[in-house]
Design a protein around this motif. Sequence first.
Motif, short mmCIF file in Angstrom:
data_model
loop_
_atom_site.label_atom_id
_atom_site.label_comp_id
_atom_site.label_asym_id
_atom_site.label_seq_id
_atom_site.Cartn_x
_atom_site.Cartn_y
_atom_site.Cartn_z
N ILE A 10 -39.20 -44.30 35.43
CA ILE A 10 -39.38 -44.00 37.06
C ILE A 10 -40.67 -44.22 37.25
CG2 ILE A 10 -39.31 -42.34 38.94
CD1 ILE A 10 -37.28 -40.83 37.25
N ALA A 11 -40.80 -45.46 37.97
CA ALA A 11 -42.20 -46.25 38.11
C ALA A 11 -42.61 -46.09 39.54
CB ALA A 11 -42.10 -47.34 37.43
N CYS A 12 -43.76 -45.69 39.64
CA CYS A 12 -44.59 -45.99 40.75
C CYS A 12 -44.58 -47.38 41.18
CB CYS A 12 -46.09 -45.34 40.82
SG CYS A 12 -47.01 -46.08 42.14
N GLY A 13 -44.07 -47.54 42.55
CA GLY A 13 -43.84 -49.13 43.14
C GLY A 13 -45.12 -49.90 42.79
N ALA A 14 -46.17 -49.03 42.95
CA ALA A 14 -47.32 -49.90 42.77
C ALA A 14 -47.82 -50.40 41.37
CB ALA A 14 -48.71 -49.04 43.17
N ILE A 15 -47.07 -49.78 40.24
CA ILE A 15 -47.27 -50.46 38.90
C ILE A 15 -46.02 -50.96 38.45
CG2 ILE A 15 -49.15 -48.90 38.66
CD1 ILE A 15 -47.37 -47.20 36.68
N ALA A 16 -44.89 -50.88 39.10
CA ALA A 16 -43.69 -51.38 38.66
C ALA A 16 -43.58 -52.80 38.04
CB ALA A 16 -42.40 -51.04 39.66
N GLN A 17 -44.13 -53.67 38.94
CA GLN A 17 -44.08 -55.11 38.69
C GLN A 17 -44.83 -55.32 37.20
OE1 GLN A 17 -45.35 -57.84 41.69
NE2 GLN A 17 -44.81 -59.72 40.12
N PRO A 18 -46.29 -54.82 37.07
CA PRO A 18 -46.75 -55.36 35.63
C PRO A 18 -46.05 -54.35 34.56
CG PRO A 18 -48.36 -53.92 37.26
CD PRO A 18 -46.97 -54.29 38.26
N ALA A 19 -45.55 -53.36 35.11
CA ALA A 19 -44.78 -52.45 33.97
C ALA A 19 -43.55 -53.25 33.41
CB ALA A 19 -44.37 -51.16 34.49
N ALA A 20 -42.73 -53.61 34.26
CA ALA A 20 -41.70 -54.62 34.11
C ALA A 20 -42.14 -55.82 33.24
CB ALA A 20 -40.95 -54.85 35.28
N ALA A 21 -43.23 -56.53 33.67
CA ALA A 21 -43.62 -57.45 32.77
C ALA A 21 -44.03 -57.24 31.44
CB ALA A 21 -44.91 -58.22 33.67
N ILE A 22 -44.85 -55.96 31.10
CA ILE A 22 -44.98 -55.52 29.93
C ILE A 22 -44.00 -55.22 29.20
CG2 ILE A 22 -46.10 -53.51 28.70
CD1 ILE A 22 -48.07 -53.48 31.11
N VAL A 23 -42.66 -54.82 29.39
CA VAL A 23 -41.63 -54.42 28.83
C VAL A 23 -40.81 -55.64 28.45
CG1 VAL A 23 -39.16 -53.39 29.38
CG2 VAL A 23 -41.24 -52.00 30.18
N ALA A 24 -40.81 -56.31 29.46
CA ALA A 24 -40.27 -57.94 28.86
C ALA A 24 -40.88 -58.41 27.79
CB ALA A 24 -40.15 -58.70 30.27
N ARG A 25 -42.22 -58.43 27.82
CA ARG A 25 -43.12 -59.32 26.94
C ARG A 25 -42.97 -58.57 25.75
NH1 ARG A 25 -47.71 -58.76 28.86
NH2 ARG A 25 -48.58 -57.18 27.91
N ARG A 26 -42.70 -57.07 25.74
CA ARG A 26 -42.78 -56.43 24.32
C ARG A 26 -41.50 -56.14 23.64
NH1 ARG A 26 -47.26 -53.28 23.12
NH2 ARG A 26 -46.37 -52.60 21.32
N GLY A 27 -40.32 -56.62 24.68
CA GLY A 27 -39.01 -56.60 24.27
C GLY A 27 -38.48 -55.15 24.01
N TRP A 28 -39.00 -54.23 24.71
CA TRP A 28 -38.75 -52.76 24.61
C TRP A 28 -37.25 -52.34 25.25
CZ3 TRP A 28 -44.01 -51.04 26.86
CH2 TRP A 28 -44.86 -51.02 25.88
N PRO A 29 -36.68 -51.57 24.82
CA PRO A 29 -35.13 -51.12 25.41
C PRO A 29 -35.42 -50.41 26.62
CG PRO A 29 -35.54 -49.88 23.44
CD PRO A 29 -36.81 -50.63 23.48
#
Length: 202
Positions: A10-29
């Motif tokens: 559950i992400a703050c909208g202010a960090i959701a985009q960079p968080a999603a980019a990190i998740v995608a780059r790291r391949g986290w589930p």
Amino acid sequence: MSRRADIAVIACGAIAQPAAAIVARRGWPVDVHPLPPLLHNQPQLIAGEVRALAARLRPAYERVVVGYADCGTYGALDAVCADEGLERLPGLHCYDLYAGPSRVERLFADQPGTYLLTDFLVRSFARTVLQELGLDRHPDLRDTYFGHYTRAVWLAQHPDDPELRALAHQAATQLGLPLTVLATGDSGLERALADVVGPDSP
């Protein structure tokens, strides 16, 4: 709801985009579920919104974690996390996640009148600051809101982006403040996410 990943953030909208980019780059589930960034203008609502979204997400995921720092809730978010068995990101606010709490403390110690910007705030400044505070309609209120500030510091996740740099200078100019650029990247946010996502993540 069918499960798309093992963990919901559950992400703050202010960090959701960079968080999603990190998740995608790291391949986290992990799936990132943002809440509206304008909740930061009403931080008393954050804890309740997190609780409600956690209840909706829990049946579909093995774990739900909270992609917020305290963010002005004065412990209310920690109370929800304790009640619901949730883990959140560390720190008082998202600035800690980018620059680190000790560096943020030094910025305020050096100049208490420091106004902090992130890439998100730079991009959304017209909406989240000027419009929300009514400065687009009443620019004469600028000194009422910002007269005690002495500088703007951009905690730049992407300091070499020419569009962001121009927007940061524009925001500082609209506030009537000199701009300092402090390159931070996303590494602090990435480490914090890795800690809450769990040791089994790659």
